[in-house]
Design a protein around this motif. Sequence first.
Motif, PDB file in Angstrom:
ATOM      1  N   PRO A 108       0.803  -1.224   0.000  1.00 28.56           N
ATOM      2  CA  PRO A 108       0.000   0.000   0.000  1.00 28.56           C
ATOM      3  C   PRO A 108       0.839   1.279   0.000  1.00 28.56           C
ATOM      4  N   TYR A 109       2.141   1.159   0.254  1.00 25.41           N
ATOM      5  CA  TYR A 109       2.996   2.335   0.213  1.00 25.41           C
ATOM      6  C   TYR A 109       3.420   2.683  -1.218  1.00 25.41           C
ATOM      7  N   ASP A 110       3.163   1.783  -2.151  1.00 22.42           N
ATOM      8  CA  ASP A 110       3.387   2.027  -3.572  1.00 22.42           C
ATOM      9  C   ASP A 110       2.136   2.695  -4.124  1.00 22.42           C
ATOM     10  N   ARG A 111       2.290   3.865  -4.703  1.00 25.76           N
ATOM     11  CA  ARG A 111       1.110   4.629  -5.144  1.00 25.76           C
ATOM     12  C   ARG A 111       0.292   3.928  -6.209  1.00 25.76           C
ATOM     13  N   ASN A 112       0.857   2.963  -6.911  1.00 22.38           N
ATOM     14  CA  ASN A 112       0.140   2.255  -7.955  1.00 22.38           C
ATOM     15  C   ASN A 112      -0.501   0.952  -7.480  1.00 22.38           C
ATOM     16  N   CYS A 113      -0.346   0.635  -6.216  1.00 28.64           N
ATOM     17  CA  CYS A 113      -0.878  -0.623  -5.694  1.00 28.64           C
ATOM     18  C   CYS A 113      -2.390  -0.496  -5.463  1.00 28.64           C
ATOM     19  N   PRO A 114      -3.178  -1.484  -5.931  1.00 30.00           N
ATOM     20  CA  PRO A 114      -4.633  -1.412  -5.751  1.00 30.00           C
ATOM     21  C   PRO A 114      -5.078  -1.490  -4.289  1.00 30.00           C
ATOM     22  N   THR A 115      -4.190  -1.907  -3.393  1.00 27.59           N
ATOM     23  CA  THR A 115      -4.583  -1.918  -1.981  1.00 27.59           C
ATOM     24  C   THR A 115      -4.856  -0.513  -1.467  1.00 27.59           C
ATOM     25  N   ARG A 116      -4.290   0.490  -2.122  1.00 27.11           N
ATOM     26  CA  ARG A 116      -4.582   1.877  -1.714  1.00 27.11           C
ATOM     27  C   ARG A 116      -6.061   2.189  -1.871  1.00 27.11           C
ATOM     28  N   GLN A 117      -6.652   1.730  -2.969  1.00 27.35           N
ATOM     29  CA  GLN A 117      -8.089   1.956  -3.173  1.00 27.35           C
ATOM     30  C   GLN A 117      -8.892   1.263  -2.084  1.00 27.35           C
ATOM     31  N   LEU A 118      -8.478   0.054  -1.730  1.00 28.20           N
ATOM     32  CA  LEU A 118      -9.188  -0.681  -0.689  1.00 28.20           C
ATOM     33  C   LEU A 118      -9.047   0.024   0.656  1.00 28.20           C
ATOM     34  N   LEU A 119      -7.846   0.507   0.967  1.00 28.98           N
ATOM     35  CA  LEU A 119      -7.661   1.237   2.223  1.00 28.98           C
ATOM     36  C   LEU A 119      -8.483   2.521   2.240  1.00 28.98           C
ATOM     37  N   ASP A 120      -8.569   3.192   1.091  1.00 28.05           N
ATOM     38  CA  ASP A 120      -9.432   4.377   1.010  1.00 28.05           C
ATOM     39  C   ASP A 120     -10.880   4.003   1.313  1.00 28.05           C
ATOM     40  N   ARG A 121     -11.343   2.885   0.760  1.00 36.19           N
ATOM     41  CA  ARG A 121     -12.721   2.446   0.957  1.00 36.19           C
ATOM     42  C   ARG A 121     -12.967   2.105   2.426  1.00 36.19           C
ATOM     43  N   ILE A 122     -12.113   1.263   3.014  1.00 32.16           N
ATOM     44  CA  ILE A 122     -12.400   0.809   4.379  1.00 32.16           C
ATOM     45  C   ILE A 122     -12.043   1.853   5.429  1.00 32.16           C
ATOM     46  N   GLY A 123     -11.256   2.872   5.046  1.00 25.91           N
ATOM     47  CA  GLY A 123     -10.930   3.938   5.981  1.00 25.91           C
ATOM     48  C   GLY A 123     -11.895   5.108   5.912  1.00 25.91           C
ATOM     49  N   ASP A 124     -12.818   5.063   4.983  1.00 26.53           N
ATOM     50  CA  ASP A 124     -13.806   6.115   4.815  1.00 26.53           C
ATOM     51  C   ASP A 124     -14.779   6.112   5.993  1.00 26.53           C
TER      52      ASP A 124
END
Length: 124
Positions: free
Chosen positions: A6-22
Amino acid sequence: MWQPDPYDRNCPTRQLLDRIGDQWTVLIVGALRDGPLRFTEIGRRVDGISQKVLTQTLRSLVRDGILTRTAYATIPPKVEYELTSLGRNLSEPLEMLDRWARVHMSSVQDAREAYDAEHTPASA
C-alpha cells in the motif's frame, strides 16, 4: 510473486484502504454488524449521511464483496443490505477502532484544546 504494497502509489490496496478507511464505510459496516437492514434503516442509523453518498457507498461495498444486496419482489419493493463473510471479518477491526475512539475521545479533545490554545493568536 507479486505482493501488495500500500505504500506504492500504484498498488490497488490503496483503493481498498481508502474504501475501508472512509468514515461512511466504517459507520455502515458498524450499523450492519447486528444483521441486515434496509436502505432507509441504514440512513437513519448513520446520522448525517446523504442519500446520494449512502447509495454510492453501498454500491461500492457490494462491488467490493463486503455487503450483499438482496431485492425482494414485493410491493413496495424491499431491498436489504447485509455483511458478507468478508464484511463480518472487516467488522472486527473496525469495531476495535470504534471502541478505541470512544475510550480515547476525551484525551483527543483535551489534546486538541491544548494545541489550539497554544497555536491560536491572542485576540486584540
